[in-house]
Design a protein around this motif. Structure first.
Motif, PDB file in Angstrom:
ATOM      1  N   SER A   1      27.719  50.775  43.464  1.00 48.59           N
ATOM      2  CA  SER A   1      27.576  50.049  42.200  1.00 48.59           C
ATOM      3  C   SER A   1      28.280  48.694  42.203  1.00 48.59           C
ATOM      4  O   SER A   1      28.272  47.995  41.194  1.00 48.59           O
ATOM      5  CB  SER A   1      28.129  50.891  41.050  1.00 48.59           C
ATOM      6  N   LEU A   2      28.920  48.321  43.293  1.00 48.15           N
ATOM      7  CA  LEU A   2      29.571  47.015  43.409  1.00 48.15           C
ATOM      8  C   LEU A   2      28.606  46.054  44.088  1.00 48.15           C
ATOM      9  O   LEU A   2      28.029  46.382  45.130  1.00 48.15           O
ATOM     10  CB  LEU A   2      30.848  47.119  44.249  1.00 48.15           C
ATOM     11  N   TRP A   3      28.421  44.875  43.470  1.00 47.90           N
ATOM     12  CA  TRP A   3      27.600  43.858  44.115  1.00 47.90           C
ATOM     13  C   TRP A   3      28.137  42.472  43.806  1.00 47.90           C
ATOM     14  O   TRP A   3      28.796  42.259  42.801  1.00 47.90           O
ATOM     15  CB  TRP A   3      26.132  43.993  43.770  1.00 47.90           C
ATOM     16  N   ILE A   4      27.883  41.554  44.753  1.00 50.64           N
ATOM     17  CA  ILE A   4      28.415  40.199  44.665  1.00 50.64           C
ATOM     18  C   ILE A   4      27.264  39.221  44.810  1.00 50.64           C
ATOM     19  O   ILE A   4      26.433  39.358  45.710  1.00 50.64           O
ATOM     20  CB  ILE A   4      29.470  39.949  45.761  1.00 50.64           C
TER      21      ILE A   4
ATOM     22  N   SER B   1      37.443  40.755  34.960  1.00 49.07           N
ATOM     23  CA  SER B   1      38.015  41.763  35.850  1.00 49.07           C
ATOM     24  C   SER B   1      37.034  42.922  35.946  1.00 49.07           C
ATOM     25  O   SER B   1      36.206  43.122  35.060  1.00 49.07           O
ATOM     26  CB  SER B   1      39.371  42.262  35.341  1.00 49.07           C
ATOM     27  N   LEU B   2      37.139  43.653  37.027  1.00 44.26           N
ATOM     28  CA  LEU B   2      36.301  44.834  37.189  1.00 44.26           C
ATOM     29  C   LEU B   2      37.021  46.041  36.610  1.00 44.26           C
ATOM     30  O   LEU B   2      38.257  46.115  36.645  1.00 44.26           O
ATOM     31  CB  LEU B   2      35.974  45.068  38.665  1.00 44.26           C
ATOM     32  N   SER B   3      36.255  46.983  36.106  1.00 48.46           N
ATOM     33  CA  SER B   3      36.842  48.167  35.466  1.00 48.46           C
ATOM     34  C   SER B   3      37.529  49.081  36.474  1.00 48.46           C
ATOM     35  O   SER B   3      38.325  49.932  36.089  1.00 48.46           O
ATOM     36  CB  SER B   3      35.758  48.938  34.716  1.00 48.46           C
ATOM     37  N   ASN B   4      37.261  48.901  37.751  1.00 50.07           N
ATOM     38  CA  ASN B   4      37.863  49.709  38.805  1.00 50.07           C
ATOM     39  C   ASN B   4      38.676  48.776  39.697  1.00 50.07           C
ATOM     40  O   ASN B   4      38.112  47.925  40.396  1.00 50.07           O
ATOM     41  CB  ASN B   4      36.748  50.408  39.594  1.00 50.07           C
TER      42      ASN B   4
ATOM     43  N   LYS C   1      37.706  48.593  43.390  1.00 52.02           N
ATOM     44  CA  LYS C   1      36.472  47.836  43.613  1.00 52.02           C
ATOM     45  C   LYS C   1      36.748  46.342  43.520  1.00 52.02           C
ATOM     46  O   LYS C   1      36.173  45.547  44.260  1.00 52.02           O
ATOM     47  CB  LYS C   1      35.381  48.252  42.627  1.00 52.02           C
ATOM     48  N   GLN C   2      37.642  45.935  42.624  1.00 51.05           N
ATOM     49  CA  GLN C   2      37.998  44.529  42.541  1.00 51.05           C
ATOM     50  C   GLN C   2      38.709  44.084  43.814  1.00 51.05           C
ATOM     51  O   GLN C   2      38.420  43.010  44.349  1.00 51.05           O
ATOM     52  CB  GLN C   2      38.862  44.251  41.307  1.00 51.05           C
ATOM     53  N   GLU C   3      39.615  44.898  44.315  1.00 46.24           N
ATOM     54  CA  GLU C   3      40.294  44.588  45.585  1.00 46.24           C
ATOM     55  C   GLU C   3      39.287  44.496  46.723  1.00 46.24           C
ATOM     56  O   GLU C   3      39.389  43.610  47.575  1.00 46.24           O
ATOM     57  CB  GLU C   3      41.341  45.661  45.900  1.00 46.24           C
TER      58      GLU C   3
END
Length: 78
Positions: free
Chosen positions: A9-12, A47-50, A53-55
């Motif tokens: 679910s992480l995308w850039i 910011s990301l909720s996780n 995942k942000q790291e």
């Protein structure tokens, strides 16, 4: 908008229609949260909720900053 990284679910992505953004950056998304990350890894907004995942997103951006800068400049014609 081109997506450069996806892990579950992480995308850039690099947004193609933004104007007046002098600092090359990307947008990372996870669920309903998003964050703008400079190509040096600084958080510009959001910011990301996780946090893990942000790291992950920040680490990926730093590791791929040369490529991302070329892409950002190509997309924004600078």
């Amino acid at each position: 908008m081109p997506t450069y990284y996806r892990n579950g679910s992480l995308w850039i992505e690099i947004r193609t229609k933004e104007k007046s953004h002098p600092i090359p950056h990307v947008h990372a998304h996870f669920g309903d949260s998003s964050v703008s990350i400079s190509l040096t890894g600084s958080i510009l907004a959001g910011s990301l909720s996780n946090s893990k995942k942000q790291e992950e997103a920040v680490a990926w951006v730093i590791d791929n900053s040369e490529f991302l800068e070329k892409e950002w400049r190509r997309i924004h014609s600078v």
